[in-house]
Scaffold this motif. Sequence first.
Motif, PDB file in Angstrom:
ATOM      1  N   ASP A  34      42.945  48.412  44.640  1.00 56.61           N
ATOM      2  CA  ASP A  34      42.241  49.273  43.683  1.00 56.61           C
ATOM      3  C   ASP A  34      41.826  50.594  44.326  1.00 56.61           C
ATOM      4  OD1 ASP A  34      41.857  47.305  41.332  1.00 56.61           O
ATOM      5  OD2 ASP A  34      41.101  46.201  43.059  1.00 56.61           O
ATOM      6  N   ALA A  35      41.343  50.510  45.551  1.00 58.11           N
ATOM      7  CA  ALA A  35      40.911  51.714  46.254  1.00 58.11           C
ATOM      8  C   ALA A  35      42.072  52.662  46.491  1.00 58.11           C
ATOM      9  CB  ALA A  35      40.251  51.335  47.575  1.00 58.11           C
ATOM     10  N   PHE A  36      43.201  52.106  46.934  1.00 56.33           N
ATOM     11  CA  PHE A  36      44.335  52.979  47.235  1.00 56.33           C
ATOM     12  C   PHE A  36      45.024  53.457  45.967  1.00 56.33           C
ATOM     13  CE2 PHE A  36      43.394  51.653  51.386  1.00 56.33           C
ATOM     14  CZ  PHE A  36      44.000  52.557  52.253  1.00 56.33           C
ATOM     15  N   ALA A  37      44.922  52.696  44.902  1.00 53.78           N
ATOM     16  CA  ALA A  37      45.450  53.168  43.616  1.00 53.78           C
ATOM     17  C   ALA A  37      44.612  54.338  43.108  1.00 53.78           C
ATOM     18  CB  ALA A  37      45.441  52.035  42.591  1.00 53.78           C
ATOM     19  N   THR A  38      43.303  54.270  43.297  1.00 53.77           N
ATOM     20  CA  THR A  38      42.426  55.386  42.918  1.00 53.77           C
ATOM     21  C   THR A  38      42.776  56.622  43.725  1.00 53.77           C
ATOM     22  OG1 THR A  38      40.628  53.859  42.377  1.00 53.77           O
ATOM     23  CG2 THR A  38      40.023  56.149  42.775  1.00 53.77           C
ATOM     24  N   MET A  39      43.009  56.437  45.001  1.00 51.43           N
ATOM     25  CA  MET A  39      43.322  57.553  45.890  1.00 51.43           C
ATOM     26  C   MET A  39      44.651  58.206  45.541  1.00 51.43           C
ATOM     27  SD  MET A  39      43.721  57.413  50.005  1.00 51.43           S
ATOM     28  CE  MET A  39      45.180  56.360  49.913  1.00 51.43           C
ATOM     29  N   GLN A  40      45.654  57.400  45.172  1.00 57.97           N
ATOM     30  CA  GLN A  40      47.004  57.921  44.963  1.00 57.97           C
ATOM     31  C   GLN A  40      47.325  58.213  43.496  1.00 57.97           C
ATOM     32  OE1 GLN A  40      50.055  55.715  47.123  1.00 57.97           O
ATOM     33  NE2 GLN A  40      48.553  55.024  48.607  1.00 57.97           N
ATOM     34  N   ARG A  75      47.926  60.022  40.207  1.00 57.87           N
ATOM     35  CA  ARG A  75      48.313  61.427  40.097  1.00 57.87           C
ATOM     36  C   ARG A  75      47.304  62.263  39.339  1.00 57.87           C
ATOM     37  NH1 ARG A  75      51.900  62.829  35.477  1.00 57.87           N
ATOM     38  NH2 ARG A  75      51.817  61.147  33.949  1.00 57.87           N
ATOM     39  N   PHE A  76      46.364  61.613  38.638  1.00 55.74           N
ATOM     40  CA  PHE A  76      45.307  62.353  37.956  1.00 55.74           C
ATOM     41  C   PHE A  76      44.051  62.414  38.828  1.00 55.74           C
ATOM     42  CE2 PHE A  76      47.958  60.626  34.485  1.00 55.74           C
ATOM     43  CZ  PHE A  76      48.388  61.834  33.952  1.00 55.74           C
ATOM     44  N   THR A  77      43.518  61.256  39.205  1.00 55.54           N
ATOM     45  CA  THR A  77      42.299  61.259  40.019  1.00 55.54           C
ATOM     46  C   THR A  77      42.569  61.799  41.419  1.00 55.54           C
ATOM     47  OG1 THR A  77      42.669  58.976  40.739  1.00 55.54           O
ATOM     48  CG2 THR A  77      41.326  59.305  38.775  1.00 55.54           C
ATOM     49  N   GLY A  78      43.780  61.606  41.928  1.00 54.54           N
ATOM     50  CA  GLY A  78      44.101  62.042  43.282  1.00 54.54           C
ATOM     51  C   GLY A  78      43.912  63.519  43.513  1.00 54.54           C
ATOM     52  N   ARG A  79      43.999  64.303  42.447  1.00 54.65           N
ATOM     53  CA  ARG A  79      43.826  65.739  42.589  1.00 54.65           C
ATOM     54  C   ARG A  79      42.390  66.117  42.916  1.00 54.65           C
ATOM     55  NH1 ARG A  79      47.206  67.025  37.070  1.00 54.65           N
ATOM     56  NH2 ARG A  79      49.277  66.500  37.857  1.00 54.65           N
ATOM     57  N   GLN A  80      41.477  65.215  42.691  1.00 50.52           N
ATOM     58  CA  GLN A  80      40.065  65.478  42.962  1.00 50.52           C
ATOM     59  C   GLN A  80      39.553  64.732  44.190  1.00 50.52           C
ATOM     60  OE1 GLN A  80      39.132  64.439  38.568  1.00 50.52           O
ATOM     61  NE2 GLN A  80      37.364  65.621  39.264  1.00 50.52           N
ATOM     62  N   VAL A  81      40.401  63.951  44.827  1.00 48.54           N
ATOM     63  CA  VAL A  81      39.944  63.114  45.931  1.00 48.54           C
ATOM     64  C   VAL A  81      39.879  63.913  47.231  1.00 48.54           C
ATOM     65  CG1 VAL A  81      40.406  61.083  47.344  1.00 48.54           C
ATOM     66  CG2 VAL A  81      40.828  60.995  44.888  1.00 48.54           C
ATOM     67  N   VAL A  82      38.747  63.833  47.889  1.00 49.29           N
ATOM     68  CA  VAL A  82      38.600  64.395  49.228  1.00 49.29           C
ATOM     69  C   VAL A  82      38.371  63.236  50.192  1.00 49.29           C
ATOM     70  CG1 VAL A  82      36.149  64.850  48.767  1.00 49.29           C
ATOM     71  CG2 VAL A  82      37.262  65.940  50.701  1.00 49.29           C
TER      72      VAL A  82
END
Length: 258
Positions: free
Chosen positions: A86-92, A94-101
């Motif tokens: 779940d964590a790595f899916a959130t990170m990768q 294509r929508f949420t990933g654009r905001q991940v730091v």
Amino acid sequence: MSSETDYTSREMMAIAAAREIRDGDIVFCGTGISMLAAMAAKHISAPNSVIFFETGAIDSQLEEVPLAVGDSRVMFATSVNGGLADAFATMQNRFTGRQVVGIMGAAQIDIYGNLNSTVIGDYLHPTVRFSGSGGACDVASFVSRTIIFMQHAKRKFVPKLDYLTSPGWLDGPDGRKKAGLPEGGPSCVITNMAMMGFDPDTKQMILKGCFPGVRKEDVLGNMGFAVDTSQAAPIRPPSAEELSILRDKCDPQRLILG
């Protein structure tokens, strides 16, 4: 340590990183000072930021600083308690990933922000062998930007990594694209002496500014390669309010601040 002129380098590093987190960012962080930075950001600059961990705790409220990403306190009042996938899916995503730091650290860094957290010396006969990538390579490869913590020393800022664990800008402006990686890359490096950035054209490391009381000569003298200093600007010290947030709200027990 009761005034804004009385603080530690660890506190300066945490607050400098917190200032880099924008409101609405989704913050992927690990154990230690990166947790403090993410927690402080929610009180300083980014109240609507979301903190998550590789152990699957997403949107952690972090009422009390955890000792590690596996500490059950990371799961307090979360939106989702999942797992690694779940964590790595959130990170990768294509929508949420654009905001991940992503907030990272390493044993070595080069002028393009590439990181080594695997070995010092020859890979087959190393002087020191570390725990390796964990999720660091994935974070550096897929998130929109990374903030890197380093201790400032020549043995850490090296002309050539002993091993490439996590990609920064690889070999320059088109390095990530040629490697098939999405847009992203390191945005800054925060040390116990200064903040480094990356030139938008060359993607090489530059000096963004020294911490109060630190000279450029001391920063450059503790690096294994030269960097451009022409864009360097003074970094303001922590305010009394920022220090109060860090000490009283984030780590009142001094578990990480010491």
